[in-house]
Design an enzyme around this catalytic site. Structure first.
Site, PDB file in Angstrom:
ATOM      1  N   CYS A 115       0.815  -1.229   0.000  1.00 57.93           N
ATOM      2  CA  CYS A 115       0.000   0.000   0.000  1.00 57.93           C
ATOM      3  C   CYS A 115       0.845   1.275   0.000  1.00 57.93           C
ATOM      4  O   CYS A 115       0.348   2.334  -0.363  1.00 57.93           O
ATOM      5  CB  CYS A 115      -0.899   0.052   1.222  1.00 57.93           C
ATOM      6  SG  CYS A 115      -1.840  -1.427   1.536  1.00 57.93           S
TER       7      CYS A 115
HETATM    8  O1  KQY Z   1      -4.233  -0.073   2.350  1.00 54.61           O
HETATM    9  C1  KQY Z   1      -4.209   0.941   1.731  1.00 54.61           C
HETATM   10  N1  KQY Z   1      -4.041   0.884   0.446  1.00 54.61           N
HETATM   11  C2  KQY Z   1      -4.404   2.249   2.349  1.00 54.61           C
HETATM   12  C3  KQY Z   1      -4.850   2.189   3.740  1.00 54.61           C
HETATM   13  C4  KQY Z   1      -5.297   3.537   4.205  1.00 54.61           C
HETATM   14  C5  KQY Z   1      -5.583   3.583   5.628  1.00 54.61           C
HETATM   15  C6  KQY Z   1      -5.808   4.964   6.121  1.00 54.61           C
HETATM   16  N2  KQY Z   1      -5.793   4.979   7.538  1.00 54.61           N
END
Ligand code: KQY
Length: 363
Positions: free
Chosen positions: A355
């Site tokens: 992520c």
């Molecule tokens: O997992 C993701 N691609 C982003 C997670 C965002 C979490 C915000 N607290």
């Protein structure tokens, strides 16, 4: 940088798979105090470890705010480029451009970003700085930009095999906070136009408690064409069991864009990971509410790895499942070094290594 209003597929572009060669990788330095405990002090160290692991085989660019620029420059070795750029948080996968290639050059796609659900169920407001990053990054990397700002999408909600197949989850892409005015068929057509794919595999769900509305990149990832890893638990009392089992059933009954059956490797999850008192105590509030509560389950999964040119950078959780997960990835990626990074301080932000990264393919 030109802004393009045509569509990538018709211009001869497609999105390569992550396991294809990269010219680099983009990350964003964390500092948001309602996402990262104690203003991101530990998270920055974990991000720096991820950057160093990737930089062994690709050029890494880290975007940092004015306030964090010095810390980034201090924590990161000289071979990593640091550029000052504003953002609301640090999820490059979701708001850096999705790059596509026609074999001669790359272009970036600028989707609309609304913090994982906008005013419906988004995770923070405002998200305007994040939403502007794709454009700035296209400029920085000298890539023309496809303007897809009418369509809400995050990079973490899609995986492609580079050969016409895309995997996603209904829980995310059909959620009310994304593109509620579009049917499933219209969304498929949009993905096809933008990414040059001809087959969408719709999993129902992702990882239990994943606050992105269950991005695919936490539950399932291609390791090569027609071969995926799937996050798995053998514990029938865990709500994740039924979710993973349904994914398996779908994958076993699907064919990819080339008509191949899909081989599924079960990548066993760590034991559930819960937010601790110390972590919670270090977070600022969001809209007068606590950002997290003690005992809240986090969406921990080994599937959230990043495939670099010569390495796979994977999360470790200090769990007995860490080593078996490493062994499975070693077997699946015999040409790459498997580099574990202790990722609890990334996970508490709500995502993991995949992520926080965005690859730039070579053309
Ligand atoms: O997992 C993701 N691609 C982003 C997670 C965002 C979490 C915000 N607290």
């Amino acid at each position: 940088m030109k802004v393009l209003h045509t569509n990538p597929r018709d211009d001869g572009f497609h999105m390569p798979a992550e396991f294809e060669p990269h010219s680099g990788c983009i990350l964003i330095f964390p500092e948001r105090s309602d996402s990262w405990a104690y203003g991101g002090y530990k998270a920055r160290k974990a991000f720096a470890e991820v950057c160093k692991a990737i930089a062994k085989s690709e050029k890494v660019t880290v975007c940092a705010s004015f306030e964090q620029y010095e810390n980034a420059r201090y924590l990161l070795p000289d071979n990593i480029r640091v550029v000052e750029m504003s953002s609301n948080d640090a999820w490059a996968r979701d708001y850096a451009p999705t790059f596509v290639t026609n074999g001669k050059k790359i272009c970036g796609i600028n989707w609309s970003f609304n913090a994982w659900g906008g005013l419906e169920n988004g995770l923070y407001f405002p998200w305007d700085k994040d939403d502007k990053m794709a454009r700035k990054l296209c400029d920085l990397f000298d890539a023309d930009m496809y303007d897809m700002s009418g369509f809400v999408l995050e990079g973490g909600s899609i995986h492609t095999d580079g050969e016409g197949t895309l995997i996603t989850t209904k829980a995310c892409l059909l959620s009310k906070g994304r593109n509620p005015h579009m049917t499933k068929e219209e969304i498929e057509e949009k993905l096809s136009e933008c990414l040059g794919i001809s087959k969408v595999i719709w999993l129902e769900n992702g990882i239990y408690g994943d606050e992105t509305d269950e991005h695919v990149d936490n539950i399932c990832a291609f390791v090569k064409p027609a071969e995926v890893v799937l996050a798995w638990t053998d514990d029938k009392n865990d709500p994740q069991y039924a979710m993973s089992e349904r994914c398996l059933e779908i994958l076993e009954n699907e064919r990819d864009a080339k008509g191949r059956k899909i081989t599924v490797h079960k990548l066993r999850l760590p034991k559930p990971v819960y937010v601790g008192e110390e972590e919670c105590g270090g977070l600022d509030t969001v809209d007068f509410r606590p950002a997290r509560t003690v005992g809240e389950r986090l969406a921990a999964s080994y599937v959230n790895f990043y495939i670099a040119n010569k390495a796979v950078v994977m999360p470790f959780f200090g769990d007995e499942a860490d080593e078996p997960a490493r062994k499975m990835l070693e077997e699946l990626f015999p040409e790459r070094e498997i580099i574990p990074v202790y990722a609890r301080d990334i996970l508490t932000g709500g995502g993991n290594i995949h992520c926080i990264t965005q690859q730039i393919p070579v053309y």
